[in-house]
Design an enzyme around this catalytic site. Structure first.
Site, PDB file in Angstrom:
ATOM      1  N   ASP A  37       9.470   2.999   1.934  1.00  0.00           N
ATOM      2  CA  ASP A  37       8.260   3.749   2.267  1.00  0.00           C
ATOM      3  C   ASP A  37       8.020   3.593   3.764  1.00  0.00           C
ATOM      4  O   ASP A  37       7.478   2.596   4.228  1.00  0.00           O
ATOM      5  CB  ASP A  37       7.061   3.236   1.463  1.00  0.00           C
ATOM      6  CG  ASP A  37       5.785   4.019   1.772  1.00  0.00           C
ATOM      7  OD1 ASP A  37       5.758   4.735   2.799  1.00  0.00           O
ATOM      8  OD2 ASP A  37       4.813   3.901   1.001  1.00  0.00           O
ATOM      9  N   PHE A  40       0.868  -1.182   0.000  1.00  0.00           N
ATOM     10  CA  PHE A  40       0.000   0.000   0.000  1.00  0.00           C
ATOM     11  C   PHE A  40       0.902   1.228   0.000  1.00  0.00           C
ATOM     12  O   PHE A  40       1.649   1.459   0.946  1.00  0.00           O
ATOM     13  CB  PHE A  40      -0.946   0.059   1.211  1.00  0.00           C
ATOM     14  CG  PHE A  40      -1.822   1.287   1.139  1.00  0.00           C
ATOM     15  CD1 PHE A  40      -2.992   1.270   0.392  1.00  0.00           C
ATOM     16  CD2 PHE A  40      -1.444   2.485   1.742  1.00  0.00           C
ATOM     17  CE1 PHE A  40      -3.778   2.418   0.267  1.00  0.00           C
ATOM     18  CE2 PHE A  40      -2.223   3.629   1.622  1.00  0.00           C
ATOM     19  CZ  PHE A  40      -3.396   3.595   0.888  1.00  0.00           C
ATOM     20  N   LYS A  87       2.564  11.119   7.080  1.00  0.00           N
ATOM     21  CA  LYS A  87       1.748  10.868   8.267  1.00  0.00           C
ATOM     22  C   LYS A  87       2.253  11.616   9.519  1.00  0.00           C
ATOM     23  O   LYS A  87       1.996  12.801   9.634  1.00  0.00           O
ATOM     24  CB  LYS A  87       1.600   9.368   8.499  1.00  0.00           C
ATOM     25  CG  LYS A  87       0.764   8.733   7.369  1.00  0.00           C
ATOM     26  CD  LYS A  87       0.123   7.416   7.720  1.00  0.00           C
ATOM     27  CE  LYS A  87      -0.954   7.055   6.711  1.00  0.00           C
ATOM     28  NZ  LYS A  87      -0.600   6.027   5.748  1.00  0.00           N
TER      29      LYS A  87
HETATM   30  C1  LIG Z   1      -0.789   6.124   4.273  1.00  0.00           C
HETATM   31  C2  LIG Z   1       0.308   5.591   3.441  1.00  0.00           C
HETATM   32  C3  LIG Z   1       0.636   6.179   2.210  1.00  0.00           C
HETATM   33  C4  LIG Z   1      -0.174   7.284   1.592  1.00  0.00           C
HETATM   34  O1  LIG Z   1      -0.237   8.424   2.391  1.00  0.00           O
HETATM   35  P1  LIG Z   1      -1.395   9.512   2.132  1.00  0.00           P
HETATM   36  O2  LIG Z   1      -1.007  10.656   3.025  1.00  0.00           O
HETATM   37  O3  LIG Z   1      -2.696   8.882   2.536  1.00  0.00           O
HETATM   38  O4  LIG Z   1      -1.376   9.861   0.691  1.00  0.00           O
HETATM   39  C5  LIG Z   1       1.711   5.675   1.521  1.00  0.00           C
HETATM   40  N1  LIG Z   1       2.440   4.648   2.006  1.00  0.00           N
HETATM   41  C6  LIG Z   1       2.161   4.053   3.180  1.00  0.00           C
HETATM   42  C7  LIG Z   1       3.003   2.931   3.674  1.00  0.00           C
HETATM   43  C8  LIG Z   1       1.070   4.490   3.934  1.00  0.00           C
HETATM   44  O5  LIG Z   1       0.758   3.886   5.077  1.00  0.00           O
END
Ligand SMILES: *Cc1c(COP(=O)(O)O)cnc(C)c1O
Length: 403
Positions: free
Chosen positions: A226, A141, A255
């Site tokens: 990520d 994700f 985040k």
């Molecule tokens: C939440 C998340 C994203 C996307 O972040 P947004 O601020 O919702 O666009 C990307 N990668 C990971 C691992 C995430 O948990």
């Protein structure tokens, strides 16, 4: 559902139906606790998917925001602002890197990382124009944009949104051999979550990240971690990669970087990679705005003390110890790292959604990932007593379901 409850949680008639929230309407929050329109208090065990790692209303983050609100909030990058470079320097130092690209949301950080990797591939590695590929993992994700869902393996995230962006290859998560086998001369990067959060807090076997690091070094490929959900304290370290002794070429952060106040994301790396971008090639109207930079800087200051990482580590041990006693009592399996737990409920007992609804009735807000898996990710300011409360409520819900 009582009449009072219906009034308290109005139907969202004017909102696109892209979410299926629990029937609770929040009005305030303090630390690890939130309050709904009826005055009921809940322990927040989602922390806005780890965007609220430092708790609701953390005093020093609020103070940084308030002070900056009174000065200037948005300048665009057409001019310098006095907050951005100090924030960039602090974040780069926290990560042990040279520089950052400031953006807003996580998905933008991912998109930016992809652009950097492709540009690096063409300009530094010498990949033929238009041929770059990036290796990702099944179950990933990384966000919701068209390019990002192009390499998602979640059909619900993709259906009816094509055509998709080419240039990605997905391999089984946790299998370094499969990853290596997918590499060819045009591979510019591996994009990986050190722990797959949305997949259900899936931890790869020990050695996986180190193996990726070794392979990417040997094959002259960028390793992009990520850490948007796993980073910034959640797993008991500044970055989950730290727990494996691995340093990727690029960190993608978001985040918690915005302290739960404003969206702040960033790509963090060294000059030899990020330095490939030239003026005019990338940007964002809001990226690096002074309010975001002031809050992001205050977040980095909190992390620089190591206090939150230590809390996540020690309280994570406590949480795991209490949760382990539920295995066999309606829990099939638990995966955790720091204050981040994926809990597989016996699918014969209930869906994750149902468990979360029952937890809500008992004052705990959590979220299912999919199927019968729920996730606990409380703010890192949570106390051991709070965690005991959450586990007690989960035990009670499971007993109720098993009765
Ligand atoms: C939440 C998340 C994203 C996307 O972040 P947004 O601020 O919702 O666009 C990307 N990668 C990971 C691992 C995430 O948990």
């Amino acid at each position: 559902m009582t009449a009072e409850r219906i009034k308290a949680a109005p139907v969202d008639e004017h909102l696109a139906h892209t979410y299926h929230p629990l029937e609770v309407t929040l009005v305030s929050g303090d630390g690890a606790w939130v309050t709904d329109v009826r005055g009921r208090r809940y322990l927040d065990c989602l922390a806005a998917y780890s965007a609220v790692n430092f708790g609701h209303g953390h005093p020093s983050l609020l103070e940084a925001a308030r002070q900056q609100l009174n000065r200037i909030t948005l300048t665009s990058r057409a001019f310098h602002n006095d907050q951005l470079e100090p924030f960039a320097a602090a974040l780069a130092q926290l990560a042990g890197k040279d520089m950052i690209i400031p953006m807003n949301t996580g998905a933008e950080a991912v998109e930016t990382g992809i652009k950097v990797a492709r540009a690096w591939g063409y300009r530094v590695k010498g990949v033929a124009a238009g041929r770059a590929n990036i290796i990702v993992a099944d179950g990933n994700f990384h966000g919701r944009t068209i390019s990002i869902i192009s390499f998602s393996s979640d059909e619900q995230a993709r259906a009816d949104f094509g055509p998709f962006t080419p240039g990605f290859r997905s391999v089984p998560y946790g299998n370094a051999d499969a990853l290596e086998a997918a590499i060819d001369a045009n591979t510019v990067a591996v994009l990986i979550e050190p722990i797959q959060g949305e997949a259900g807090v899936v931890l790869p076997a020990p050695g996986y990240l180190a193996a990726i690091r070794k392979i990417t070094f040997e094959r002259n490929i960028l390793m992009i971690a990520d850490e948007i959900q796993s980073g910034l304290g959640r797993t008991g370290a500044t970055f989950e990669c730290d727990n494996s002794g691995v340093v990727p070429d690029l960190y993608l952060l978001g985040k918690a970087l915005g302290g739960g106040i404003v969206p702040v994301s960033a790509v963090v790396g060294n000059r030899d990679v990020i330095g490939v971008l030239q003026p005019g090639e990338h940007g964002s109207t809001f990226g690096g705005n002074p309010l975001a930079a002031a809050v992001g800087h205050a977040v980095v200051d909190l992390l620089a003390t190591g206090e939150f990482q230590e809390r996540a580590r020690s309280l994570g041990v406590h949480l795991r110890y209490s949760l382990d006693r539920l295995v066999g009592q309606g829990v099939v399996a638990i995966r955790s790292a720091g204050l981040w737990a994926g809990i597989d409920i016996d699918p014969h007992l209930a869906t994750g959604r149902r468990v979360c609804e029952l937890l809500m009735e008992r004052g705990v807000l959590a979220k299912d990932t999919h199927g019968s898996t729920i996730r606990l990710a409380p703010p890192l300011v949570v106390t051991a007593n709070d965690l005991d409360f959450a586990v007690e409520q989960l035990a009670a819900v499971l007993a109720q379901l098993r009765a």
